[in-house]
Design an enzyme around this catalytic site. Structure first.
Site, PDB file in Angstrom:
ATOM      1  N   LYS A  14     -29.438  -5.360   4.247  1.00 62.71           N
ATOM      2  CA  LYS A  14     -30.252  -6.100   4.594  1.00 62.71           C
ATOM      3  C   LYS A  14     -31.778  -5.424   4.471  1.00 62.71           C
ATOM      4  CE  LYS A  14     -27.449  -8.117   8.353  1.00 62.71           C
ATOM      5  NZ  LYS A  14     -27.495  -9.724   7.536  1.00 62.71           N
TER       6      LYS A  14
ATOM      7  N   LEU B 237       0.424  -0.943  -0.191  1.00 59.56           N
ATOM      8  CA  LEU B 237      -0.567  -0.036   0.119  1.00 59.56           C
ATOM      9  C   LEU B 237       0.413   1.268  -0.168  1.00 59.56           C
ATOM     10  CD1 LEU B 237      -2.423  -1.289   2.479  1.00 59.56           C
ATOM     11  CD2 LEU B 237      -2.589  -0.777   0.212  1.00 59.56           C
TER      12      LEU B 237
ATOM     13  N   HIS C   5     -24.655  -1.042  13.619  1.00 59.66           N
ATOM     14  CA  HIS C   5     -25.348  -1.950  13.446  1.00 59.66           C
ATOM     15  C   HIS C   5     -26.399  -1.956  14.503  1.00 59.66           C
ATOM     16  CE1 HIS C   5     -22.351  -3.774  11.239  1.00 59.66           C
ATOM     17  NE2 HIS C   5     -22.467  -4.938  11.669  1.00 59.66           N
TER      18      HIS C   5
HETATM   19  C1  BG6 Z   1     -19.992  -7.755  10.798  1.00 63.50           C
HETATM   20  C2  BG6 Z   1     -18.560  -8.318  12.235  1.00 63.50           C
HETATM   21  O1  BG6 Z   1     -19.989  -6.403  11.028  1.00 63.50           O
HETATM   22  O2  BG6 Z   1     -21.202  -8.244  11.287  1.00 63.50           O
HETATM   23  C3  BG6 Z   1     -18.663  -9.497  12.955  1.00 63.50           C
HETATM   24  O3  BG6 Z   1     -17.483  -6.928  12.443  1.00 63.50           O
HETATM   25  C4  BG6 Z   1     -20.237  -9.992  12.700  1.00 63.50           C
HETATM   26  O4  BG6 Z   1     -18.114  -9.420  13.658  1.00 63.50           O
HETATM   27  C5  BG6 Z   1     -21.009  -9.504  11.609  1.00 63.50           C
HETATM   28  O5  BG6 Z   1     -20.010 -11.582  13.196  1.00 63.50           O
HETATM   29  C6  BG6 Z   1     -22.536 -10.258  11.775  1.00 63.50           C
HETATM   30  O6  BG6 Z   1     -22.865 -10.588   9.964  1.00 63.50           O
HETATM   31  P1  BG6 Z   1     -24.658 -10.540   9.672  1.00 63.50           P
HETATM   32  O7  BG6 Z   1     -24.850 -10.137   9.081  1.00 63.50           O
HETATM   33  O8  BG6 Z   1     -23.974 -11.880   9.731  1.00 63.50           O
HETATM   34  O9  BG6 Z   1     -25.594 -11.074  11.019  1.00 63.50           O
END
Ligand code: BG6
Length: 511
Positions: free
Chosen positions: A206, A108, A264
């Site tokens: 989603k 990089l 999230h």
């Molecule tokens: C990610 C996290 O953002 O989301 C992970 O860094 C987690 O730790 C993942 O496992 C879960 O994503 P999903 O879409 O499988 O619920």
């Protein structure tokens, strides 16, 4: 007579019924050897091509240290697609896609490598007619973002030239606290204008998360009860049955709260609690999310209303599993939490007095993400106490994954001669109502990047507001200097989290 000219829907680019197809462009991925790239990004690119949403001239460039030729990288993409793509493998789609695949080898920090990248892209612009439009996806640790955006600027790839675009895509974590998030933002925004920066929080891609907007704002049924007159608390759960896998290097020192709650879960909270935006244009949607995040605050009593844990070893899902501290690459004295639960309060008229409980953890009983609104008990129950012994609280549960759908939980009479009331579920399941399967979050998000469609990407203001909620909690845990409580794998987390809710007179749902 003057007749109003009506736009032809077949010509109207704003018509949402027409498939949104990306224009000609090059997508460059940094960090193509990582898990995210192989399991999510490459398959999503193929799925988009397979759905006819990428133009024939689309090109994909991988950048990494490996000694690969173009065809070696194409083989990696091919295998990733075969293993992880959502849609069936079709030779003709693959053929067209693979003609635009290139690889650039380099470090990089290596100027020559970025010169090679620039030349490769210029060749593709010419050969594939990509129109000089380029997206740079940084699927690399955030500590390396400054190097890459600096290189892109130095080598003329970040220039915003008329009639073409250059966008940068960054993955969370956006910093590890408020101060570092601000620093990171400064670095990125000194090179790319904010309209060209796309921050990925894949939960926003989603389908079920977008359905939250449909459920709340396309119906009359829910909004009247969506407030503190009827709701008594909200639980947002993101549980995983897996451990940290091979991600020790990323996870240790980050932990569950930074990994998942900062992004999230606080995004889910914002969509659940915000006011109705005047439209779903990015500016309006973001304004409402920002307003509610600004009104959200960490608990006043951090000892009472936060909990954390660390998974121990044992048996889970019929398998013997290692505890977090025995995982490869994790120091035996680590204090990183793999489970976190916090209470958030929202200081506004709609939500005053309604606690929002957020929890997430690894190695729990099952993989499930849901938002559950718990409603107040009816103010008066004209039944005897025994009639309603088994009556819980009414709840509306939005199942984000798996078994995507919505459940309404309420009391009904058990058939028989007695008046006995028990909880029942009324269910909407995506699988039962729609024939189309849901696209993967990354399909939607990559397409939106290529289209330059910003509503699903958080802006740095939201990122900062989320850190403002989390920072005091993280500082409190760091000051404690103790190791989080160990919890049993395959269960529902530490006892401390149960006590946290019990103190407020609630208990966690068993999803
Ligand atoms: C990610 C996290 O953002 O989301 C992970 O860094 C987690 O730790 C993942 O496992 C879960 O994503 P999903 O879409 O499988 O619920």
């Amino acid at each position: 007579m003057i007749t109003e000219e009506r736009p032809n829907p077949l010509r109207d680019p704003q018509d949402r019924r027409l498939p949104r197809i990306a224009g000609p462009c090059v997508l460059v991925i940094f960090g193509v050897t990582g898990d995210l790239s192989t399991k999510k990004l490459m398959p999503a690119v193929y799925d988009l091509a397979n759905r006819g949403l990428l133009p024939p001239g689309f090109a994909l460039v991988g950048f990494a240290r490996r000694e690969w030729e173009h065809q070696d990288f194409a083989k990696i993409v091919h295998d990733a697609v075969k293993e992880h793509a959502r849609t069936p493998f079709r030779e003709e789609v693959w053929k067209q896609l693979s003609e635009g695949i290139r690889f650039v080898r380099g470090e990089l920090g290596d100027d020559e490598a970025f010169d090679r990248l620039r030349r490769t892209i210029a060749d593709l612009d010419e050969a594939r007619g990509t129109g000089g439009n380029h997206a740079f996806y940084l699927s690399i640790p955030p500590g390396l973002f400054p190097t890459v955006v600096g290189q892109l600027r130095e080598h003329g790839m970040a220039d915003q030239l008329p009639g073409r675009w250059s966008r940068v895509v960054i993955e969370k974590p956006f910093g590890h606290d408020l101060a570092s998030a601000r620093e990171l933002n400064q670095v990125v925004s000194s090179v790319f204008p904010s309209s060209s920066v796309f921050r990925i929080d894949h939960y926003l891609g989603k389908e079920t998360v977008q359905n939250l907007l449909a459920l709340r704002f396309a119906n009359q049924l829910f909004e009247p009860v969506w407030n503190n007159n009827y709701v008594d608390h909200v639980q947002i759960t993101m549980a995983e049955d897996v451990g940290i896998g091979g991600r020790a290097g990323y996870y240790d020192g980050i932990g569950a709260a930074r990994d998942v709650i900062q992004n999230h879960l606080l995004q889910l909270l914002a969509l659940t609690a915000m006011e109705e935006p005047t439209s779903f244009e990015a500016r309006q949607l973001r304004a409402e999310k920002q307003k509610v995040l600004a009104a959200a605050r960490p608990p006043r009593d951090l000892a009472k209303h936060t909990a954390r844990g660390i998974y121990g070893g044992g048996w889970a899902g019929g398998e013997k599993v290692k505890g977090y501290l025995e995982e490869d690459g994790i120091p035996a004295d680590s204090t990183t939490e793999t489970y976190a639960a916090i209470r958030v309060d929202i200081d506004n008229r709609r939500w005053a007095g309604v606690p929002f409980y957020l929890r997430t953890g690894k190695r729990l009983a099952r993989r499930v993400t849901e938002i559950a609104l718990g409603f107040k008990r009816a103010p008066h129950l004209p039944f005897t106490e025994t009639d309603t012994e088994e009556l819980g609280y009414n709840a509306l549960v939005l199942r984000i994954q798996p078994d995507e759908g919505v459940t309404l939980r309420f009391g009904a009479k058990v058939p028989g001669t007695q008046m006995e009331i028990r909880e029942v579920n009324m269910d909407f399941a995506y699988g039962g109502s729609f024939t189309e399967s849901s696209p993967e979050a990354y399909e939607r998000l990559i397409l939106d990047v290529l289209l330059g469609d910003p509503p699903l990407f958080p802006q740095h203001e939201e990122v900062e507001l989320s850190w403002q909620i989390l920072d005091p909690i993280l500082d409190y845990w760091a000051d404690l200097g103790t190791r989080p409580e160990t919890y049993r794998p395959g269960g529902w987390g530490p006892e401390e989290a149960n006590q946290m809710l019990a103190r407020d007179g609630f208990s966690w749902r068993r999803p």
